[in-house]
Scaffold this motif. Structure first.
Motif, PDB file in Angstrom:
ATOM      1  N   LEU A 231       0.829  -1.203   0.000  1.00 39.73           N
ATOM      2  CA  LEU A 231       0.000   0.000   0.000  1.00 39.73           C
ATOM      3  C   LEU A 231       0.866   1.257   0.000  1.00 39.73           C
ATOM      4  CD1 LEU A 231      -2.722  -1.185   2.536  1.00 39.73           C
ATOM      5  CD2 LEU A 231      -3.107  -0.657   0.107  1.00 39.73           C
ATOM      6  N   ALA A 232       1.969   1.237   0.739  1.00 38.21           N
ATOM      7  CA  ALA A 232       2.878   2.380   0.752  1.00 38.21           C
ATOM      8  C   ALA A 232       3.527   2.567  -0.616  1.00 38.21           C
ATOM      9  CB  ALA A 232       3.944   2.196   1.824  1.00 38.21           C
ATOM     10  N   ALA A 233       3.915   1.476  -1.268  1.00 32.77           N
ATOM     11  CA  ALA A 233       4.528   1.562  -2.595  1.00 32.77           C
ATOM     12  C   ALA A 233       3.541   2.108  -3.618  1.00 32.77           C
ATOM     13  CB  ALA A 233       5.030   0.184  -3.021  1.00 32.77           C
ATOM     14  N   ILE A 234       2.262   1.714  -3.506  1.00 35.20           N
ATOM     15  CA  ILE A 234       1.238   2.226  -4.420  1.00 35.20           C
ATOM     16  C   ILE A 234       1.039   3.725  -4.196  1.00 35.20           C
ATOM     17  CG2 ILE A 234      -1.241   2.140  -4.937  1.00 35.20           C
ATOM     18  CD1 ILE A 234      -1.037  -0.912  -4.318  1.00 35.20           C
ATOM     19  N   THR A 235       1.032   4.148  -2.953  1.00 31.24           N
ATOM     20  CA  THR A 235       0.845   5.563  -2.637  1.00 31.24           C
ATOM     21  C   THR A 235       1.922   6.429  -3.277  1.00 31.24           C
ATOM     22  OG1 THR A 235      -0.276   5.056  -0.564  1.00 31.24           O
ATOM     23  CG2 THR A 235       0.716   7.241  -0.761  1.00 31.24           C
ATOM     24  N   ARG A 236       3.141   5.929  -3.293  1.00 29.78           N
ATOM     25  CA  ARG A 236       4.221   6.725  -3.883  1.00 29.78           C
ATOM     26  C   ARG A 236       4.489   6.361  -5.351  1.00 29.78           C
ATOM     27  NH1 ARG A 236       7.057   3.101  -0.309  1.00 29.78           N
ATOM     28  NH2 ARG A 236       8.554   1.805  -1.475  1.00 29.78           N
TER      29      ARG A 236
END
Length: 352
Positions: A231-236
């Motif tokens: 989810l963090a990778a998708i956000t960035r």
């Protein structure tokens, strides 16, 4: 009871009819294992990409026949496959507080039972078509919860693009929802190495893994961490991180299966050749990452603008396999709806 398509047409009542279309989704953080078999509650959350290819189209009509009729690809379903559908229809009947029988006519554009997410698209389409035919007006969360009762991964095919399925702790809290992904345009090439139904179903493979693999507790402990990382990778909009996490998570899932007694092995020699090819293509500068589900067929994640090149490179190396190029697609939606006997095209998505 077996009826011809012509008989089905003449027995349809005036109560309601709906046709829905849903696309398969491929998990980037996997769902593997249930802690509640009846409610299909997973041990961990998961995350997937709904595709724009190979949909399931399903029509549900209320009828005055004495029993439900279920067709897949124009042929009557029998045995366990039929029971799985009729039990699901019973859930819809209970929600609607109605008891009419139905005809279900479903068509998959992807091989059924081969680890290519046919159950995800199938039960997502069935959930929307059946709930609409019975007059239910479900929002997308409720529709996701309903689809989950047919197939856990179907909860995610309700939504466009990337979706996360929250494991939850009961029926109300276990649902999927869309994940915004601005700046991240994903594509995928599905390889069809073997279109036959697998010898060990996903449900049986999950159960055996949960019950006997000493590695499964580590999977349950680690997967929520990988889901948060994803989810963090998708956000960035970090494609490299998304692909790395997806490939790693898939390999760890299969490691839990190999530790089962007896081992559950969905891979074949051609699967390993494709995994090696993906690593070689990545080394040559075409950034792509492999993922696999409960079957021998490898799915390869890439950027959306690289799908055609990736498909061509795969066929160049493996000219005898099938490939399905895909990009992010839409969630389940109605094609036609005839509530109360009125027919017409519906252009909305079919669920709030």
């Amino acid at each position: 009871m077996t009826l011809t398509p012509q008989q089905l047409a003449t027995t349809a009542s005036e109560e309601g009819s709906a046709t829905a279309l849903a696309n398969p989704n491929i998990a980037l953080v996997k769902y593997w294992g249930k802690r509640d078999e009846a409610l299909i509650l997973p041990w961990t959350g998961s995350l997937s990409l709904t595709l724009d290819a190979a949909p399931t189209t399903t029509t549900v009509r209320l009828t005055d026949t004495p029993d439900d009729v279920v067709l897949l690809g124009g042929r009557p379903l029998e045995g366990t496959a039929r029971s799985r559908v009729t039990r699901f229809i019973d859930l819809v009947r209970a929600l609607a507080d109605r008891d009419e029988r139905v005809s279900v006519d479903s068509h998959n554009e992807i091989p059924t039972g081969a680890g290519l997410a046919s159950s995800a698209s199938g039960f997502a389409a069935l959930a929307l078509a059946a709930s609409t035919a019975f007059g239910l007006d479900l929002d997308r969360r409720a529709l996701s919860r309903l689809a989950r009762r047919g197939s856990g991964s179907a909860s995610r095919s309700i939504f466009d693009g990337i979706a996360v399925w929250h494991a939850g702790h009961d029926d109300e809290s276990s649902f999927a929802e869309a994940v915004p992904a601005p700046g991240l345009e994903l594509g995928m090439v599905l390889t069809v190495l073997d279109a036959r139904a697998k010898s060990v179903s996903s449900r049986d493979g999950m159960r055996r893994t949960v019950d006997t693999s000493p590695y499964y507790p580590a999977w349950v402990e680690r997967t929520p961490v990988e889901l948060e990382e994803m989810l963090a990778a998708i956000t960035r909009a970090d494609f490299t991180a998304v692909g790395t996490i997806a490939e790693r998570n898939a390999m760890r899932m299969h490691a839990t299966m190999l530790g089962a007694e007896p081992p559950v092995r969905y891979w074949g020699p051609a699967s390993v050749e494709l995994l090696d090819l993906v690593a070689n293509l990545r080394g040559d500068g075409l950034e792509c990452y492999a993922t696999m589900d409960a079957g021998p067929n490898v799915k390869i994640l890439c950027r959306a603008d690289a799908v055609d090149e990736l498909a061509a490179r795969i066929l160049e190396a493996q000219p005898h396999i099938g490939v399905i190029p895909a990009r992010a697609g839409r969630g389940a939606r109605l094609i036609t709806s005839e509530p109360g006997g009125s027919a017409g095209e519906q252009t909305t998505e079919g669920a709030r």
